[in-house]
Design a protein around this motif. Structure first.
Motif, short mmCIF file in Angstrom:
data_model
loop_
_atom_site.label_atom_id
_atom_site.label_comp_id
_atom_site.label_asym_id
_atom_site.label_seq_id
_atom_site.Cartn_x
_atom_site.Cartn_y
_atom_site.Cartn_z
N GLY A 5 0.61 -1.67 0.28
CA GLY A 5 0.12 -0.37 -0.49
C GLY A 5 0.76 1.50 -0.12
N ASP A 6 0.01 2.40 -0.66
CA ASP A 6 1.18 3.68 -0.91
C ASP A 6 2.57 3.52 -1.37
OD1 ASP A 6 -0.82 5.08 0.95
OD2 ASP A 6 -0.79 4.36 2.77
N CYS A 7 2.27 2.38 -2.19
CA CYS A 7 3.52 2.61 -3.11
C CYS A 7 3.63 3.39 -4.63
CB CYS A 7 3.84 1.26 -2.76
SG CYS A 7 4.12 0.08 -1.75
N GLU A 8 5.15 3.54 -4.46
CA GLU A 8 5.02 3.78 -6.44
C GLU A 8 5.85 3.05 -6.92
OE1 GLU A 8 5.90 8.18 -6.59
OE2 GLU A 8 4.86 9.04 -4.70
N ILE A 9 5.73 2.84 -8.20
CA ILE A 9 6.59 1.67 -8.71
C ILE A 9 5.85 2.07 -9.91
CG2 ILE A 9 6.85 -1.03 -9.62
CD1 ILE A 9 5.43 -1.69 -7.04
N GLY A 10 7.46 2.49 -10.65
CA GLY A 10 7.42 3.25 -12.30
C GLY A 10 6.92 2.55 -13.11
N ASN A 11 7.67 2.22 -14.29
CA ASN A 11 7.61 1.60 -15.51
C ASN A 11 8.80 0.53 -15.90
OD1 ASN A 11 5.56 3.18 -16.47
ND2 ASN A 11 6.93 4.37 -16.90
N TYR A 12 8.55 -0.65 -16.17
CA TYR A 12 9.12 -1.64 -16.21
C TYR A 12 9.61 -2.14 -15.22
CZ TYR A 12 8.45 -0.88 -21.95
OH TYR A 12 7.95 -1.58 -23.56
N THR A 13 9.02 -2.09 -13.74
CA THR A 13 10.06 -2.93 -12.69
C THR A 13 9.11 -3.69 -12.50
OG1 THR A 13 10.68 -1.08 -12.18
CG2 THR A 13 10.11 -2.52 -10.91
N LYS A 14 9.60 -5.14 -13.03
CA LYS A 14 9.96 -6.27 -12.56
C LYS A 14 10.36 -7.58 -11.36
CE LYS A 14 9.63 -7.05 -17.14
NZ LYS A 14 10.05 -7.05 -19.04
N HIS A 22 18.13 -7.14 -23.29
CA HIS A 22 17.23 -6.23 -23.42
C HIS A 22 15.47 -7.11 -23.93
CE1 HIS A 22 20.60 -3.84 -25.91
NE2 HIS A 22 20.15 -3.97 -24.54
N ARG A 23 15.85 -8.33 -23.31
CA ARG A 23 14.50 -9.52 -23.49
C ARG A 23 13.32 -8.29 -23.08
NH1 ARG A 23 13.29 -13.39 -20.08
NH2 ARG A 23 15.08 -14.33 -19.49
N GLY A 24 12.13 -7.95 -23.67
CA GLY A 24 11.20 -7.84 -23.09
C GLY A 24 11.12 -6.38 -23.11
N TYR A 25 11.97 -5.67 -23.18
CA TYR A 25 11.90 -3.95 -23.57
C TYR A 25 11.95 -3.21 -25.29
CZ TYR A 25 13.53 -5.18 -19.25
OH TYR A 25 13.93 -5.07 -17.97
N SER A 26 11.40 -2.40 -25.40
CA SER A 26 10.68 -2.33 -26.96
C SER A 26 11.90 -1.42 -27.06
CB SER A 26 9.08 -0.66 -26.85
OG SER A 26 10.10 -0.13 -26.12
N GLU A 27 11.71 -1.43 -28.88
CA GLU A 27 12.89 -1.37 -29.63
C GLU A 27 13.22 0.19 -29.30
OE1 GLU A 27 15.36 -2.34 -31.64
OE2 GLU A 27 15.09 -4.02 -31.21
N SER A 28 12.35 1.49 -28.22
CA SER A 28 13.23 2.05 -28.22
C SER A 28 13.26 2.86 -26.46
CB SER A 28 11.49 3.37 -28.67
OG SER A 28 10.64 2.90 -27.73
N ASP A 29 12.55 2.08 -25.93
CA ASP A 29 13.01 1.99 -25.17
C ASP A 29 14.82 1.59 -24.95
OD1 ASP A 29 11.37 2.35 -22.26
OD2 ASP A 29 10.63 1.03 -23.66
N ILE A 30 15.03 1.04 -25.42
CA ILE A 30 16.45 0.23 -25.11
C ILE A 30 17.32 0.99 -25.88
CG2 ILE A 30 18.12 -1.61 -26.76
CD1 ILE A 30 15.92 -3.31 -26.17
N GLN A 31 16.75 1.69 -27.64
CA GLN A 31 17.39 3.02 -28.09
C GLN A 31 17.44 3.80 -26.90
OE1 GLN A 31 18.78 2.51 -30.98
NE2 GLN A 31 19.94 4.38 -30.69
N SER A 32 16.79 4.22 -26.47
CA SER A 32 16.91 5.32 -25.13
C SER A 32 18.12 5.28 -23.98
CB SER A 32 15.85 5.79 -24.86
OG SER A 32 15.01 4.76 -23.26
N TRP A 33 17.91 3.99 -23.80
CA TRP A 33 19.28 3.32 -22.68
C TRP A 33 20.90 3.93 -23.38
CZ3 TRP A 33 17.83 -2.19 -21.82
CH2 TRP A 33 16.04 -1.55 -20.69
N PHE A 34 20.38 4.00 -24.70
CA PHE A 34 22.58 3.98 -25.41
C PHE A 34 22.14 6.13 -25.86
CE2 PHE A 34 21.46 -0.42 -25.29
CZ PHE A 34 22.98 -0.21 -25.25
N ASN A 35 21.43 5.85 -25.65
CA ASN A 35 21.39 7.87 -25.51
C ASN A 35 22.20 8.59 -24.91
OD1 ASN A 35 20.31 7.05 -28.37
ND2 ASN A 35 18.48 7.76 -27.94
#
Lengths: 245, 245, 245
Positions: free
Chosen positions: A108-117, A230-243
């Protein structure tokens, strides 16, 4: 796609192509978005006096496996996947593309971002704040009471891309930095700076995580993991990591 | 013996004297053998794209307690006993006379021999290989990813008669030898030779397990346990242990 | 207040204003007292050959949350609160005003006093004896077999007001004294005298717990906690604590 034994409140809103399993219950003021599947024996939108709002939204393309319980008052983003027996209490914000393994418990009362596994049996104490692309392995436990029992809640915070391996215990109020790696079985008492590897009971900073090499190929740096996995991530996400890098 | 609220696929095969509890679900291509009891709220044969075969067999004289979930694609031998809330994923081979305590989690692609017994909350990572007559006590966790997250799966292997006490954590790829004893709370990083006692975080080999004596009678050697503890084993098994010795 | 899908034995006794959730099962010889609520998917009074008496009483004003399983043969006092997926085996005596968090597991033949509170995932081995006003935080595990596997059961004992923080593991037969405080992640091998603080793996006595100060106010002693934390206790209880002191 709604099983005949399911009990759906007339005040719930189901999108198109929603599946609700046998013996499941959907309470008032729940919104289940398009293409989402709820397994059997799930209770979704359990009423609670602790909820700051009397509604619950589950995003589209999500899968919630059997025997799970989700309270009213949270927001869960699209492409959410839960294991079995998962419980999520009130007032939590969960981003998109998150995963929670079986018996996961968001208290409860937690914040969890995107793509957290999270793998199985991850237990997230109240008021934890977890960033994006974080990995939590089996039996990780985030605590929050510095002098139990007390009325003080000091949630743990975890920055983007951090990795907590199996059976890690994090003490209240600890801040874990971006790209940090916590070895299995560690008891984390102190904040962890960005990119550091810690282990032990109590935890010690061992080195920069980036000195580690892959188990089966010492030419490949193990961390930051986003440079190699990179399994399970979108191309655009992966690109943003490298940028970013 | 099939409860009126249970949902049984016409493509499931139930042996004679099978009991299926209230609100339980048996899916297609499940074979439940004679004299086996499935408790309430169980889901047996959950479909999965990860299953290497689209069938599930549960041997005769078995008991699966309430709220358990077993996926399609595994084989479970006769005289199996599970606790409550047990989950078994795809492609696992489980021998005869095995026990899994409540909330046990077999995460798939595992091999488990005969007469292996797990107490509550034992979590077996994918691709673990466990022999015969092994004991796993509460909250034992077998991991499998040496540099998480990665695509490498290095399952743990455990030889016959080994004992892992409560809250033991075993790191990926570790091999635990026959008759080894791992003390409660140990973090096992390295392989354990046959018959050794290990403890600590990180684990150290302390001595031969056979030097330990029973708590209440120092004249009796504690290990190998098969020389003194025979409850639940057949006469022929016990005889074979002594012949071997 | 009995859901139409619930299955209630004609040999069960329900008090006034009792609520039974959907798909729940109440077996023979269960007594559920006034104003008590049983959630959905609960199985109450599961028959067992191990039960010393073929009855189960749950006191008034209690709340048992969904997916819980309680065996026949125990007595549970008034104002009991359980989380989800809680399991309670045979022959346990649980006092009044107790709480058990989600996935809590009371494994049978236990004695638990009044006002004892357990967070999520607390697992209490058979023959444990726990006093009054005890706090057990997430993933505490009490064991009982000194040389596993064996036929010896040495339950843990815990005196009044003791605090066991998260992921504490207590070895068989250990006695934990009144007002003792066990830090998170501790492996408790030896008895703990009254009022002491222990931590580490293996556990060491660090100091008197009363030397600790509150995290956010060093003028306030943290322990004994009953001198500063009163939420959820009655005025008469609190007064008795101060009279005693």
């Amino acid at each position: 796609m709604i099983h005949s034994t399911a009990i759906i409140s007339p005040n719930a809103t189901l999108g198109s192509n929603v599946t609700i399993g046998a013996f499941s219950i959907v309470h008032d003021h729940v919104v289940i978005s398009d293409n989402t599947t709820i397994g059997n024996y799930c209770e979704i939108g359990l009423p609670s006096a602790l909820a700051k709002k009397q509604s619950l939204k589950i995003g589209d393309n999500s899968v919630i496996r059997s025997h799970s319980v989700i309270y009213i008052g949270s927001d869960i983003g699209a492409n959410f996947h839960s294991g079995h027996y998962v419980s999520i209490r009130e007032n939590s914000l969960i981003g998109e593309h998150c995963q929670i393994g079986s018996r996961g418990d968001i208290q409860g009362d937690c914040e969890i971002g995107n793509y957290t596994k999270m793998h199985a049996d991850v237990h997230i104490g109240k008021q934890s704040k977890i960033g994006n692309y974080v990995w939590l392995f089996p039996e990780v436990l985030l605590t929050n009471d510095p002098m139990p029992p007390s009325d003080t809640l000091l949630g743990v915070s975890i920055e983007d891309f951090a990795v907590l391996a199996a059976k890690v215990l994090v003490l209240p109020g600890v801040a874990i930095g971006k790209d940090a790696v916590v070895a299995a079985g560690t008891l984390v008492k102190d904040d962890i700076p960005e990119g550091k590897l810690v282990n032990g009971n109590p935890s010690k900073i061992m080195c920069d995580a980036k000195v580690l090499r892959m188990h089966d190929n010492p030419k490949i740096k193990a961390y930051p993991w986003r440079e190699r996995f990179h399994r399970g991530y979108s191309e655009s996400d992966i690109q943003s990591w490298f940028n970013e890098k």
